[in-house]
Scaffold this active site. Structure first.
Site, mmCIF file in Angstrom:
data_model
loop_
_atom_site.group_PDB
_atom_site.id
_atom_site.type_symbol
_atom_site.label_atom_id
_atom_site.label_comp_id
_atom_site.label_asym_id
_atom_site.label_seq_id
_atom_site.Cartn_x
_atom_site.Cartn_y
_atom_site.Cartn_z
ATOM 1 N N VAL A 113 -7.417 2.486 3.515
ATOM 2 C CA VAL A 113 -6.371 3.031 3.669
ATOM 3 C C VAL A 113 -5.804 2.943 4.331
ATOM 4 O O VAL A 113 -6.104 3.764 5.502
ATOM 5 C CB VAL A 113 -7.674 4.151 2.973
ATOM 6 C CG1 VAL A 113 -6.800 5.502 2.763
ATOM 7 C CG2 VAL A 113 -8.680 3.833 2.341
ATOM 8 N N CYS A 114 -4.275 3.753 4.204
ATOM 9 C CA CYS A 114 -3.308 3.992 4.973
ATOM 10 C C CYS A 114 -3.244 2.967 6.108
ATOM 11 O O CYS A 114 -3.130 1.879 5.974
ATOM 12 C CB CYS A 114 -3.480 5.733 5.366
ATOM 13 S SG CYS A 114 -2.500 6.127 6.414
ATOM 14 N N THR A 115 -3.112 3.735 6.969
ATOM 15 C CA THR A 115 -3.546 2.342 8.827
ATOM 16 C C THR A 115 -3.966 2.208 8.753
ATOM 17 O O THR A 115 -4.828 1.469 10.107
ATOM 18 C CB THR A 115 -2.692 3.672 10.014
ATOM 19 O OG1 THR A 115 -3.377 4.930 9.806
ATOM 20 C CG2 THR A 115 -0.838 3.896 9.306
ATOM 21 N N GLY A 116 -5.737 2.068 8.231
ATOM 22 C CA GLY A 116 -6.827 1.215 8.449
ATOM 23 C C GLY A 116 -6.575 -0.120 8.063
ATOM 24 O O GLY A 116 -7.284 -0.694 8.784
ATOM 25 N N THR A 133 0.618 -0.666 3.707
ATOM 26 C CA THR A 133 -0.480 0.165 4.514
ATOM 27 C C THR A 133 0.974 1.474 3.845
ATOM 28 O O THR A 133 1.576 1.264 2.930
ATOM 29 C CB THR A 133 -0.372 0.122 5.984
ATOM 30 O OG1 THR A 133 -0.582 1.180 6.416
ATOM 31 C CG2 THR A 133 1.538 -0.211 6.731
#
Length: 353
Positions: A113-116, A133
């Site tokens: 999720v996102c910057t994961g 991202t």
């Protein structure tokens, strides 16, 4: 998606958390999976931290863990890797990256999720794969990890067993797609309605800020041009007009845009005008001809073509979807449709070039 025939079996979801994790990256997917249990799903969700202790999120709240990473013995169906604002520090943490690899080896599907996505990329798990991202960091992901084929406008992307989503709330979109894959569209639709979210949100990440992505420039002559476009998108912003405003040649303006902004003057002007039109549609009641005129598109048809080309939705559909929350009307509902693996799949992928 992962399976062609949704079933009724149980699925284990492991959400990995660490100090500084973004809270909604964690709770958004958890809410989707646990809500699915109310409509026929059978998810067992567990939160795992490196040592089994609670962590402090980027919001300052405490988040408990059910197990340590070493206690995650059985294979899980879905591994969720959230992001955090301090991703640049996280991707230099070799011990943390080893944990991500360890968990991935024991998972049938790994989803960031996102910057994961930066954690997955730094761990070498996205090499040669398509990924996305948060729109603010898409170019950085492409630059730091050139072997990753970044799709900057996708809401989420699946490539093999790897799934990546855009910023923050896009983890909900990704999780709904997994629910549909596991238990069918009807269950996913019920979850979306219960959470008052879209099963398929219109458009991609391009619906979010263009001007905020423009880099700061120390070239004062270009700064004057950029500011004039932002202050009055509906004014005359032809290449000749911008060159005159900056006091330089047309060729020099074009070169400055390429070097400092990374796009052509015409494309930048259209993007700023598009963003201005979005603001008017979100907050006002002006008819389409007025919106088109005020933002420099000239006609409703030109406005419509720009919206469809960049956002994948018409201005009318955008207004209906993204109106200020206080403008809800009695009897209006949330439109839900089929889940898609990614939004705007025809968009160009970013490269490190």
């Amino acid at each position: 998606m992962m399976s062609k025939h949704p079933g009724t079996g149980s699925h284990t979801v492991t959400v990995f958390v660490f100090p500084g994790v973004r809270l909604l990256d964690v709770t958004g997917p958890i809410e989707v999976f646990t809500t699915a249990n109310e409509f026929g799903g059978r998810y067992r969700v567990q939160i795992a931290s490196q040592d089994g202790r609670e962590v402090i999120t980027s919001a300052g709240t405490r988040l408990g863990a059910d197990v340590s990473v070493d206690e995650v013995q059985e294979p899980c169906d879905v591994l969720v890797i959230p992001g955090g604002p301090e991703w640049e520090t996280l991707i230099k943490d070799d011990a943390l990256l080893d944990v991500v690899r360890q968990l991935d080896e024991n998972s049938r599907c790994t989803a960031s999720v996102c910057t994961g996505a930066f954690l997955l990329a730094a761990a070498g798990l996205l090499n040669g794969r398509r990924a996305t991202t948060h729109w603010r960091h898409a170019q950085e992901l492409a630059s730091r990890f050139p072997s990753v084929r970044v799709a900057p406008d996708a809401i989420f992307v699946q490539d093999g067993q790897m799934m990546t989503s855009a910023g923050v709330s896009a983890g909900i979109d990704l999780s709904l797609a997994l629910v549909e894959d596991h238990y069918g569209a009807e269950v996913a639709r019920s979850v979306a309605k219960d959470m008052v979210v879209f099963m398929q949100r219109p458009g991609g990440q391009s619906q979010f800020s263009v001007r905020s992505r423009a880099p700061h420039t120390h070239q004062q002559m270009l700064r004057r041009v950029l500011d004039s476009v932002a202050e009055n998108p509906g004014a005359n912003h032809t290449l000749t007009a911008m060159a005159r405003r900056a006091g330089i040649s047309v060729r020099h303006v074009t070169r400055l845009f390429y070097d400092e902004v990374g796009t052509t003057p015409a494309r930048y002007v259209e993007q700023v005008r598009l963003e201005a039109a979005q603001g008017l549609l979100e907050t006002g009641d002006d008819p389409m001809p007025v919106v088109a005129r005020r933002t420099g598109f000239g006609s409703p048809e030109s406005l419509r073509r720009a919206f469809v080309r960049h956002l994948g939705v018409t201005p009318g559909a955008f207004r209906a979807t993204f109106r200020t929350a206080g403008r809800g009307r009695e009897g209006s509902g949330v439109h839900v449709g089929a889940v898609v693996v990614e939004a705007r799949v025809d968009d160009e992928e970013l490269s490190a070039a």
